[in-house]
Design an enzyme around this catalytic site. Structure first.
Site, short mmCIF file in Angstrom:
data_model
loop_
_atom_site.label_atom_id
_atom_site.label_comp_id
_atom_site.label_asym_id
_atom_site.label_seq_id
_atom_site.Cartn_x
_atom_site.Cartn_y
_atom_site.Cartn_z
N LYS A 71 81.44 62.64 25.03
CA LYS A 71 82.01 61.50 25.76
C LYS A 71 82.36 60.36 24.79
CE LYS A 71 82.25 63.20 29.83
NZ LYS A 71 83.53 63.34 30.54
N ASN A 102 84.68 69.17 27.55
CA ASN A 102 84.67 67.71 27.64
C ASN A 102 85.59 67.06 26.61
OD1 ASN A 102 82.63 68.52 29.30
ND2 ASN A 102 81.08 67.12 28.50
N SER A 149 82.47 58.14 29.83
CA SER A 149 81.14 57.98 30.45
C SER A 149 80.44 56.82 29.76
CB SER A 149 80.31 59.25 30.23
OG SER A 149 78.93 58.99 30.40
N TYR A 170 76.39 66.31 25.00
CA TYR A 170 77.21 65.74 26.08
C TYR A 170 77.62 64.30 25.71
CZ TYR A 170 78.50 63.66 30.53
OH TYR A 170 79.18 63.00 31.53
N1 NAD Z 1 78.09 62.13 37.60
C1 NAD Z 1 77.93 61.18 36.68
O1 NAD Z 1 76.92 60.45 36.63
C2 NAD Z 1 79.02 60.94 35.67
C3 NAD Z 1 78.99 59.75 34.94
C4 NAD Z 1 80.00 59.51 33.99
C5 NAD Z 1 81.00 60.44 33.78
N2 NAD Z 1 80.99 61.60 34.51
C6 NAD Z 1 82.09 62.54 34.26
O2 NAD Z 1 82.90 62.60 35.43
C7 NAD Z 1 83.55 63.87 35.50
C8 NAD Z 1 83.27 64.51 36.86
O3 NAD Z 1 81.88 64.75 36.91
P1 NAD Z 1 81.10 64.90 38.31
O4 NAD Z 1 79.85 64.12 38.21
O5 NAD Z 1 82.04 64.68 39.44
O6 NAD Z 1 80.65 66.43 38.25
P2 NAD Z 1 81.31 67.73 38.89
O7 NAD Z 1 80.61 68.87 38.26
O8 NAD Z 1 81.37 67.61 40.36
O9 NAD Z 1 82.82 67.67 38.35
C9 NAD Z 1 83.19 68.27 37.16
C10 NAD Z 1 84.67 68.60 37.30
O10 NAD Z 1 85.14 69.18 36.08
C11 NAD Z 1 85.76 70.41 36.41
N3 NAD Z 1 85.67 71.35 35.29
C12 NAD Z 1 84.56 71.76 34.65
N4 NAD Z 1 84.89 72.67 33.70
C13 NAD Z 1 86.25 72.82 33.76
C14 NAD Z 1 87.20 73.59 33.06
N5 NAD Z 1 86.84 74.43 32.10
N6 NAD Z 1 88.50 73.48 33.39
C15 NAD Z 1 88.90 72.64 34.38
N7 NAD Z 1 88.05 71.87 35.09
C16 NAD Z 1 86.74 71.97 34.77
C17 NAD Z 1 85.00 70.92 37.62
O11 NAD Z 1 85.73 71.95 38.26
C18 NAD Z 1 84.90 69.64 38.42
O12 NAD Z 1 86.09 69.36 39.09
C19 NAD Z 1 82.99 64.68 34.31
O13 NAD Z 1 83.89 64.56 33.23
C20 NAD Z 1 81.69 63.93 33.96
O14 NAD Z 1 81.36 64.09 32.60
C21 NAD Z 1 80.05 61.88 35.46
C1 HE2 Z 2 71.89 61.77 35.16
C2 HE2 Z 2 72.70 62.10 33.92
C3 HE2 Z 2 74.13 61.65 34.06
C4 HE2 Z 2 74.94 62.12 32.90
C5 HE2 Z 2 76.39 61.92 33.19
C6 HE2 Z 2 76.81 60.62 32.65
O1 HE2 Z 2 78.08 60.80 32.06
#
Ligand code: NAD
Ligand code: HE2
Length: 296
Positions: free
Chosen positions: A197, A149, A180, A193
């Protein structure tokens, strides 16, 4: 401020084509070709070359699909996920955009990142935007969380500076980092985590303030909770809350499509230093309160 504009074009029919690829003497044919590709109604993104790290994830895939509505010239997806069927699906979406996939793990040594980027720059000659989106959520995996991250994002960013930094004769560029909402206010039960972020948000704010030196602008997109595989089930730090995911998902969330729509809108606003808050389908650039100033 940092967008090296091409020769001003009549604003009536064509938008100003922004270009980092040919900062010095823009070839008039580039302008005409770019105009031919990008109608007046097109987005800032039209005819741009974009690298999307984690473009196949849950948020990544819908954001890639949204980007492909903007007539990019190239979308290069770097991801640890290798799902050829998803890449094929994306390739079919817009004949104006060439979609390429290259496997990439952000935790590789920075020299590996540079090697991969060199292959891309050798092929495309220029890249306008880098989106860093890799992330994991598991507070049992402390080193891995920080490595993916934060360190992975910093290294990928540092690596592209070899090609973008105006002090090295580069054209500059645009960094879009996925932070995030937890980078602003932590989910207490996943402090590792959330801390990673917060580090992304802080790192990116500094890069935005260094844009006048490097020619590289930067902003973060900070989604609220989206129901993706990342959040379905995850470990809290030292198991302080075994039901952290269930408890969180009782609250309002947004879909990946809603997030993707806001995400691309934020990219189109192209605001250096932007702190974009993408929650429940909304998009807001938030103001960061200053408590202390290094005065340098
Ligand atoms: N889902 C949520 O509520 C949320 C909210 C805010 C931020 N995010 C962030 O958004 C991004 C995508 O998350 P998501 O919810 O789509 O989950 P997800 O698990 O579908 O996506 C994670 C992505 O990161 C890639 N990844 C993980 N480790 C890696 C590595 N070592 N090298 C290259 N790529 C790698 C995965 O292959 C995937 O494409 C993340 O950074 C997450 O922290 C998610
Ligand atoms: C439900 C927890 C979501 C955590 C990802 C926000 O970056």
């Amino acid at each position: 401020m940092y967008t090296k504009l091409c020769r001003p074009v009549p604003s009536i029919n064509f938008r100003t084509v922004t270009c980092f690829c040919k900062p010095r003497q823009l070839n008039k044919y580039y302008n005409i070709i770019a105009r031919a590709n990008c109608s007046a109604s097109s987005s800032f993104l039209c005819d741009k070359n974009v690298i999307f790290v984690a473009g196949l994830g849950d948020i990544g895939l819908d954001t890639s699909k949204e980007l492909l509505k903007r007539d990019l010239k190239n979308l290069v997806i770097l991801d640890r996920i290798d799902k050829p069927e998803l890449v094929c699906e994306l390739k079919e979406l817009n004949p104006k955009t060439k979609v390429t996939f290259m496997p990439y793990d952000v935790t590789v040594p920075i020299a590996e990142s540079k090697k991969l980027l060199k292959k891309i720059f050798d092929k495309l000659k220029c890249v306008d935007i880098l989106i860093n989106g890799a992330g994991i959520l598991d507070d049992h995996k402390i080193e891995a969380t920080i490595a993916v991250n934060y360190t992975g994002l910093v290294n990928t960013t540092t690596a592209i500076m070899d090609f973008w930094d105006i002090r090295k004769g580069g054209p500059g560029g645009i960094l879009c980092n996925i932070g995030s909402v937890t980078g602003f206010n932590a989910i207490t039960q996943v402090p590792v985590y959330s801390g990673s972020k917060a580090a992304v948000v802080n790192f990116t704010r500094s890069l935005a303030k260094l844009a006048h030196i490097t020619g590289v602008t930067a902003y973060t997109v900070n989604p609220g909770i989206i129901r993706t595989s990342l959040v379905a089930k995850f470990n809290s730090w030292l198991d302080v809350e075994p039901d952290v995911a269930e408890l969180l998902l009782e609250h309002p969330t947004q879909s990946t499509k809603e997030c993707a729509a806001s995400f691309v809108k934020a990219i189109e606003k192209n605001k250096n230093g932007g702190l974009w808050f993408l929650d429940q389908g909304t998009l807001e650039n938030i103001k960061w309160r200053k408590y202390w100033d290094p005065c340098i």
